[in-house]
Design an enzyme around this catalytic site. Structure first.
Site, PDB file in Angstrom:
ATOM      1  CE  LYS A  35     -12.976   6.042 -37.921  1.00 51.09           C
ATOM      2  NZ  LYS A  35     -11.933   5.066 -38.404  1.00 51.09           N
ATOM      3  CG  ASP A  62      -9.115   7.787 -39.610  1.00 52.04           C
ATOM      4  OD1 ASP A  62      -8.151   8.552 -39.490  1.00 52.04           O
ATOM      5  OD2 ASP A  62      -9.454   6.955 -38.742  1.00 52.04           O
ATOM      6  CE  LYS A  64      -5.629   7.824 -36.975  1.00 54.66           C
ATOM      7  NZ  LYS A  64      -6.663   6.936 -37.580  1.00 54.66           N
ATOM      8  CG  ASP A  67       5.737   9.821 -46.995  1.00 55.69           C
ATOM      9  OD1 ASP A  67       6.890  10.258 -47.220  1.00 55.69           O
ATOM     10  OD2 ASP A  67       5.393   8.651 -47.251  1.00 55.69           O
ATOM     11  CB  THR A 121      -8.401   8.207 -28.400  1.00 54.64           C
ATOM     12  OG1 THR A 121      -8.692   7.179 -29.342  1.00 54.64           O
ATOM     13  CG2 THR A 121      -8.872   9.553 -28.925  1.00 54.64           C
ATOM     14  NE  ARG A 212     -14.863  -1.246 -30.920  1.00 55.78           N
ATOM     15  CZ  ARG A 212     -13.606  -1.446 -30.536  1.00 55.78           C
ATOM     16  NH1 ARG A 212     -13.176  -2.671 -30.333  1.00 55.78           N
ATOM     17  NH2 ARG A 212     -12.792  -0.431 -30.348  1.00 55.78           N
TER      18      ARG A 212
END
Length: 233
Positions: A35, A62, A64, A67, A121, A212
């Site tokens: 990603k 990614d 997002k 518009d 999230t 991570r």
């Protein structure tokens, strides 16, 4: 459509291309997808994405997009030109925006998956209340997922906590991409709604975005192996 590729998407949440490529060299396209988010894309640019794709990795871009419909449609086409496997947009942009993006990609012989972002999230009930949305994250996610399906999207990004409800309520090949995944041995960091990889798959997740626990590990490939072992891969 069946997908026999990796379920794990390693999140390259790095501030520059050099750090990202150092990690990628220690992984394998047969073991995970990647990603690329906003910070890395802004710093590394399209060439970084093209190089990852040329190295054999399926790339989830990614960014997002959110518009007016024409702008988002053109942005999705530009992402497809980079050879990405998946691209996303904000479902809060509305049905017309999502339909415009889907129609633009449908004209291509080979197109990326188009995924809608529902509720981030990191957002809990109090965060939703502040922006005057219903305070139940699950209800918001389900409503936006249904809207995305009606617009012809391939699936949504959602918390693992909402996966079971989406699987019950939305039939067909509607993919569920879940961040907020943390193995039992990893810290929770800033994600509020999390679960383990095995639980997410059991609930109905199709793809697991994991950052991570892999990227900050002293041995990323070993961390990936431990997650695969948990998943029975």
């Amino acid at each position: 459509m069946a997908d026999n590729g990796p379920k794990i998407i390693a999140a390259l949440d790095f501030p520059d291309s050099e750090q990202a490529f150092r990690l990628v060299e220690r992984l394998s396209p047969e073991r995970c997808r990647l990603k690329v988010g906003k910070e890395l894309f802004v710093r590394g640019g399209p060439r970084l994405v093209e190089q990852l794709a040329a190295d054999g990795y399926d790339v989830f871009l990614d960014l997002k997009f959110h518009d007016i419909p024409n702008t988002v449609a053109r942005a999705c086409e530009a992402a497809a030109d980079l050879g990405v496997w998946m691209v996303n947009l904000h479902a809060l942009g509305g049905r017309r925006m999502m339909e415009a993006a889907r129609e633009a990609l449908d004209k291509r012989q080979r197109r990326p998956l188009l995924i809608g972002v529902t509720i981030l999230t990191s957002m809990g009930s109090e965060d939703l209340k502040e922006i005057q949305l219903p305070e139940d994250p699950e209800a918001n996610v389900l409503h936006l997922a249904r809207l995305a399906q009606r617009a012809g999207l391939d699936g949504v990004v959602c918390s693992p906590k909402e996966v079971a409800g989406l699987r019950r309520e939305i039939a067909g090949e509607f993919r569920r991409v879940t961040p907020g995944i943390r193995p039992a041995w990893a810290a929770t960091d800033d994600q509020k709604r999390i679960t383990t990889p095995s639980d997410a798959i059991r609930l109905g997740s199709d793809y697991l975005v994991i950052g991570r626990p892999i990227t900050a590990a002293s041995d990323p490939l070993e961390a990936l192996r431990k997650i695969e072992e948990e998943l029975g891969v």
